[in-house]
Design a protein around this motif. Structure first.
Motif, PDB file in Angstrom:
ATOM      1  N   UNK A   1       0.807  -1.214   0.000  1.00  0.00           N
ATOM      2  CA  UNK A   1       0.000   0.000   0.000  1.00  0.00           C
ATOM      3  C   UNK A   1       0.843   1.268   0.000  1.00  0.00           C
ATOM      4  N   UNK A   2       2.157   1.122  -0.065  1.00  0.00           N
ATOM      5  CA  UNK A   2       3.065   2.271  -0.053  1.00  0.00           C
ATOM      6  C   UNK A   2       4.020   2.153  -1.231  1.00  0.00           C
ATOM      7  N   UNK A   3       4.111   3.186  -2.032  1.00  0.00           N
ATOM      8  CA  UNK A   3       5.079   3.220  -3.130  1.00  0.00           C
ATOM      9  C   UNK A   3       5.872   4.517  -3.062  1.00  0.00           C
ATOM     10  N   UNK A   4       7.144   4.420  -3.390  1.00  0.00           N
ATOM     11  CA  UNK A   4       8.015   5.597  -3.433  1.00  0.00           C
ATOM     12  C   UNK A   4       8.869   5.509  -4.682  1.00  0.00           C
ATOM     13  N   UNK A   5       8.845   6.545  -5.499  1.00  0.00           N
ATOM     14  CA  UNK A   5       9.626   6.572  -6.718  1.00  0.00           C
ATOM     15  C   UNK A   5      10.506   7.801  -6.806  1.00  0.00           C
ATOM     16  N   UNK A   6      11.293   7.855  -7.872  1.00  0.00           N
ATOM     17  CA  UNK A   6      12.202   8.979  -8.094  1.00  0.00           C
ATOM     18  C   UNK A   6      11.470  10.070  -8.862  1.00  0.00           C
ATOM     19  N   UNK A   7      11.454  11.271  -8.311  1.00  0.00           N
ATOM     20  CA  UNK A   7      10.804  12.409  -8.962  1.00  0.00           C
ATOM     21  C   UNK A   7      11.710  12.984 -10.047  1.00  0.00           C
ATOM     22  N   UNK A   8      11.128  13.419 -11.135  1.00  0.00           N
ATOM     23  CA  UNK A   8      11.880  14.049 -12.214  1.00  0.00           C
ATOM     24  C   UNK A   8      12.015  15.540 -11.896  1.00  0.00           C
ATOM     25  N   UNK A   9      12.892  15.839 -10.943  1.00  0.00           N
ATOM     26  CA  UNK A   9      13.103  17.217 -10.496  1.00  0.00           C
ATOM     27  C   UNK A   9      14.598  17.496 -10.455  1.00  0.00           C
ATOM     28  N   UNK A  10      15.001  18.743 -10.595  1.00  0.00           N
ATOM     29  CA  UNK A  10      16.434  19.071 -10.540  1.00  0.00           C
ATOM     30  C   UNK A  10      16.955  19.250  -9.113  1.00  0.00           C
ATOM     31  N   UNK A  11      16.066  19.219  -8.121  1.00  0.00           N
ATOM     32  CA  UNK A  11      16.457  19.491  -6.735  1.00  0.00           C
ATOM     33  C   UNK A  11      17.352  18.377  -6.182  1.00  0.00           C
ATOM     34  N   UNK A  12      18.314  18.775  -5.362  1.00  0.00           N
ATOM     35  CA  UNK A  12      19.078  17.783  -4.611  1.00  0.00           C
ATOM     36  C   UNK A  12      18.226  17.188  -3.496  1.00  0.00           C
ATOM     37  N   UNK A  13      17.386  18.014  -2.884  1.00  0.00           N
ATOM     38  CA  UNK A  13      16.552  17.560  -1.775  1.00  0.00           C
ATOM     39  C   UNK A  13      15.094  17.872  -2.100  1.00  0.00           C
ATOM     40  N   UNK A  14      14.325  16.821  -2.358  1.00  0.00           N
ATOM     41  CA  UNK A  14      12.906  16.980  -2.667  1.00  0.00           C
ATOM     42  C   UNK A  14      12.162  15.764  -2.133  1.00  0.00           C
ATOM     43  N   UNK A  15      11.023  16.000  -1.491  1.00  0.00           N
ATOM     44  CA  UNK A  15      10.178  14.917  -0.983  1.00  0.00           C
ATOM     45  C   UNK A  15       8.720  15.317  -1.154  1.00  0.00           C
ATOM     46  N   UNK A  16       7.921  14.400  -1.676  1.00  0.00           N
ATOM     47  CA  UNK A  16       6.494  14.637  -1.913  1.00  0.00           C
ATOM     48  C   UNK A  16       5.712  13.412  -1.469  1.00  0.00           C
ATOM     49  N   UNK A  17       4.626  13.639  -0.778  1.00  0.00           N
ATOM     50  CA  UNK A  17       3.764  12.551  -0.327  1.00  0.00           C
ATOM     51  C   UNK A  17       2.322  12.871  -0.704  1.00  0.00           C
ATOM     52  N   UNK A  18       1.619  11.852  -1.207  1.00  0.00           N
ATOM     53  CA  UNK A  18       0.174  11.934  -1.420  1.00  0.00           C
ATOM     54  C   UNK A  18      -0.468  10.798  -0.637  1.00  0.00           C
ATOM     55  N   UNK A  19      -1.342  11.152   0.288  1.00  0.00           N
ATOM     56  CA  UNK A  19      -2.088  10.166   1.063  1.00  0.00           C
ATOM     57  C   UNK A  19      -3.495  10.040   0.486  1.00  0.00           C
TER      58      UNK A  19
END
Length: 446
Positions: free
Chosen positions: A112-130
């Protein structure tokens, strides 16, 4: 120091750069985003989707999440959503209990949990959708481990601020870049004690991790193994061994998921441990006064922050080495006191372990921490003998501040090619291992 206002600003930068965190800070960043999203969601969470920058993925794949006995970003996101404190910053997982851990583990095991690599230029980026009962809550972080710039509920913006640019640097970092090592030394050795005595909390907090690492069986168990080897005659029980082994023990506990906070440096628990534990061991060794102990810890942490200010926030450069330069400064101060000895020790370290790569947070980080402390010990011994690596050697310059700036350029430019290759190796290895699971199911493709 001539300007008390500038000194006060530098000490403020020290305060903001030396803060507690429970768990490796990259998975904790995702857990914090999940906790903030859970506060928005009006129903129980049923499914979690996460996206992170490549550097956060690299640092979150193998490190244990405190209290869960599991590694990875999936369980961090789940625990943050279920039992995280959205007001605690990097301490988001401090109060997580057994029931929350059980539910988080169950969500991961049920897919029920997935985490993938975001296509962003940031060194530090985190996004969550519940997701839950037809509702969704989204939280995005960039520019700092707890810097939330967007909150949404059911697709509508609830709160928003300007997203930091990928090249964003904080005012504290900009200030640190204007320092020199001599100015760092002068601040640490002359500031009123009441302005810097908060540094004793770093000693208290990271000493608890030492004790946990020696008493438990965390990670590689390197620290405890080194101490047993010394007792068995396979090594010596001297200051260098104790500094190295006990720092490794704290890192073992940190990387192995001990449910204890670490006092960080520049956003890293291992860097905070490396900047703290060798200095406290040296202070114990010489019978330092409280004032000497406070000033040595301040010198160590402020030196580490000053050097790290020239580096990317996250990169292929293992910053345990720069934290070790801080501890070399602190130990040299305790053993000798003169700026010239501190400068020689830092310069020599720049000619030693600065080539270590960061291949993600994991139990093996303990080995790099130990290597950095060993390098610091060698540098201090040479400095006390009035020896140093001079400007004819490699990237080392005769001027220590010029060396530090060059180190920053090296770390910044080398990461462009090295970081993607490291992550590619790590993800390719994950695919090949029979029965292995990934952080995000099919999210690795491409």
């Amino acid at each position: 120091m001539s300007d008390p206002r500038r000194r006060a600003r530098v000490i403020d930068a020290l305060r903001s750069g030396v803060v507690p965190a429970t768990g490796c800070t990259e998975p904790v960043s995702l857990a914090f985003a999940a906790a903030r999203a859970a506060r928005l969601l009006p129903v129980a969470v049923e499914r979690i989707e996460g996206l992170v920058s490549a550097n956060v993925m690299k640092n979150g794949m193998a490190v244990m999440v405190p209290g869960t006995e599991m590694p990875g970003l999936q369980v961090a996101a789940a625990l943050g959503a279920i039992d995280g404190d959205p007001d605690a910053g990097l301490g988001v997982l401090n109060g997580a209990g057994a029931a929350g851990v059980g539910r988080a583990r169950a969500m991961v095991s049920e897919g029920l949990v997935s985490v993938g690599v975001a296509d962003v230029p940031d060194q530090l980026y985190a996004e969550v959708v519940l997701h839950g009962a037809g509702h969704s809550a989204r939280v995005c972080i960039a520019g700092g481990h707890t810097h939330v710039f967007l909150e949404e509920l059911d697709g509508a913006v609830v709160w928003e601020t300007a997203r930091p640019s990928p090249s964003h640097t904080s005012p504290a970092t900009e200030l640190l870049r204007t320092l020199t090592l001599r100015e760092v030394y002068e601040i640490a050795t002359t500031a009123p004690l009441e302005q810097i005595d908060f540094m004793l909390e770093a000693e208290r907090m990271n000493r608890e991790l030492v004790e946990a690492g020696l008493a438990g069986h965390y990670g590689l168990d390197l620290g405890a193994t080194m101490m047993r080897a010394a007792s068995a005659g396979l090594g010596s029980d001297d200051l260098t061994t104790r500094m190295t082994a006990l720092t490794a023990a704290a890192s073992d506990a940190r990387m192995g998921g001990a449910p204890l906070p670490a006092m960080t440096n520049a956003g890293s628990g291992n860097q905070g441990i490396t900047a703290t534990v060798p200095v406290t061991m040296a202070a114990d060794h010489v019978g330092a006064t409280d004032e000497q102990r406070i000033r040595a810890l301040t010198l160590s942490h402020l030196t580490a922050l000053y050097i790290h200010a020239s580096l990317p926030v996250l990169s292929a450069f293992c910053a345990a080495a720069t934290a070790g330069m801080g501890s070399a400064a602190g130990v040299a101060y305790l053993l000798d006191g003169r700026y010239e000895t501190v400068e020689r020790a830092v310069s020599t370290m720049c000619g030693d372990t600065v080539g270590m790569v960061c291949d993600g947070a994991a139990p093996s980080c303990t080995l790099k921490v130990a290597s950095s402390v060993g390098s610091a010990s060698r540098a201090v011994v040479l400095a006390l003998a009035e020896q140093r690596v001079d400007g004819s050697n490699g990237i080392v310059c005769d001027d220590v501040d010029e060396t530090i700036r060059g180190l920053g350029r090296l770390a910044t430019t080398s990461s462009v090619a090295t970081d993607p290759q490291i992550l590619q190796i790590m993800l390719g290895k994950t695919r090949r291992e029979p029965g292995a699971t990934t952080q995000g199911g099919g999210a690795w493709s491409g």
